[in-house]
Enzyme design. Structure first.
Site, short mmCIF file in Angstrom:
data_model
loop_
_atom_site.label_atom_id
_atom_site.label_comp_id
_atom_site.label_asym_id
_atom_site.label_seq_id
_atom_site.Cartn_x
_atom_site.Cartn_y
_atom_site.Cartn_z
N PHE A 70 1.07 -1.38 0.08
CA PHE A 70 0.04 -0.02 -0.01
C PHE A 70 1.10 1.16 0.03
O PHE A 70 1.87 1.21 0.71
CB PHE A 70 -0.86 -0.09 1.05
CG PHE A 70 -2.05 -1.08 1.07
CD1 PHE A 70 -1.70 -2.41 1.29
CD2 PHE A 70 -3.21 -0.81 0.96
CE1 PHE A 70 -2.49 -3.32 1.13
CE2 PHE A 70 -4.09 -1.58 0.69
CZ PHE A 70 -3.85 -3.05 0.90
N GLU A 252 -2.04 -4.76 13.46
CA GLU A 252 -0.90 -5.38 14.00
C GLU A 252 -1.46 -6.37 15.31
O GLU A 252 -0.87 -7.60 15.59
CB GLU A 252 0.37 -4.80 14.40
CG GLU A 252 1.61 -5.84 14.84
CD GLU A 252 2.78 -4.95 14.92
OE1 GLU A 252 3.65 -4.77 13.99
OE2 GLU A 252 3.04 -4.08 15.84
#
Ligand code: UDP
Ligand code: MN
Length: 302
Positions: A70, A252
């Site tokens: 990204f 995460e």
């Protein structure tokens, strides 16, 4: 005393030394690091595998690999280095499809890829909150798999763009579900891992739980396994958001929760995502992929 005898003896000793070095390197090469998890998944370190042998095994299977990255807002500036080094080091000699998701398709550098490898640019909306960019990654990965690559590609790796390849990242990294040990925490006790600690979050990990602290900046595996991961993390992230909760380290944290419940079948050492600002440690024999030094104030939208 015979000089001939002496030469013979020296030759024999030299041979012995060379042979044991060979044995040491090929069979019992690493004694300074743990190279298998308690659930018997390999932990990949330089010196624990034979790259030539592994490549031969996977060439026969004619595999192809997708990579996603990204680059939204100012992060497009990282693309050139990322893509150029990826072409050199990431599955060299294999079929690779690189998907770049960006809000500025025109700014994507036209990096020439080696034969059999392609670069695909996909537009995504801009955002003025980096947390949202990071959050939407799982959703976009899920859609990419469902809509475009499910029956076309065998493996996928999802990578941070603010990083560069320095050495081989290849077939030794392949597995059903693959996670990378975070370079910042591999020597810490799990009580020190920065998991989400609020029980109200779906990314919650209790103090006596967790195997490793894994990176959000690199994960992968077989297509169906990564699809399951992306779907689950996305749903948990969104359900948390509905209740006004954002996990400590966004996706995460959700990834770490997922990997605790669904153990990875292969674990990659911090060689696979080092950080340039960190001093190299003795057990790090090579750095394959590393996050570049960046100034958050200059590049993030908020
Ligand atoms: N990202 C992006 N634009 C942003 C913020 C993040 O494209 O404004 C993407 C980019 O791929 C980046 C990833 O999200 O590598 C994770 O963010 P970042 O690298 O800043 O997190 P860190 O590695 O510092 O934790
Ligand atoms: Mn990053």
């Amino acid at each position: 005393y015979s000089p001939v005898q002496n030469v013979k003896q020296s030759c024999f000793l030299l041979f012995l030394a060379m042979f044991s070095t060979f044995l040491f390197h090929y069979f019992i090469s690493r004694t300074d690091v743990v190279s298998v998890t308690p659930w018997l998944a390999p932990i990949v370190w330089e010196g624990t595998f034979n790259p030539t042998l592994l490549d031969a095994v996977y060439y026969k299977k004619n595999i192809s690999i997708a990579a996603t990255v990204f680059a939204v807002g100012k992060y497009v500036m990282f693309l050139r280095n990322f893509l150029e080094t990826l072409d050199q080091h990431f599955f060299a000699g294999f079929r690779v499809h690189v998907y770049v998701f960006t809000d500025q398709p025109k700014e994507v550098p036209k990096v020439k890829m080696a034969a059999g490898r392609e670069l695909i640019v996909q537009p995504v909306p801009s955002s003025n909150r980096w947390q949202e960019i990071s959050a939407r990654r799982m959703e976009i990965i899920q859609k990419l798999i469902e809509e475009k690559i499910q029956n076309k590609v065998d493996y996928i790796f999802c990578l941070d763009v603010d990083s560069k390849f320095h050495d081989r990242w290849g077939t030794e990294s392949l597995g059903g579900l693959v996670a990378v040990i975070h370079p910042g925490y591999y020597k810490n006790d799990r009580s020190k891992f920065p998991y989400e600690r609020r029980t109200s979050s779906r990314a919650y990990v209790a103090p006596d739980e967790g195997d490793f602290y894994y990176c959000g900046g690199a994960f992968g595996g077989l297509i169906p396994e990564v699809l399951q991961l992306a779907k689950t993390c996305r749903k948990n992230f969104e359900d948390d958001a509905k209740e006004g909760i954002e996990a400590a380290w966004q996706e995460e944290s959700h990834l770490n929760r997922y990997m605790w419940i669904n153990k990875p079948s292969k674990v990659l050492s911090p060689e696979y995502l080092w950080q340039d600002f960190k001093q190299r440690e003795a057990e790090i024999r090579t750095i394959r992929f590393s996050g570049v030094v960046k100034n958050y104030n200059d590049i993030r939208p908020n």
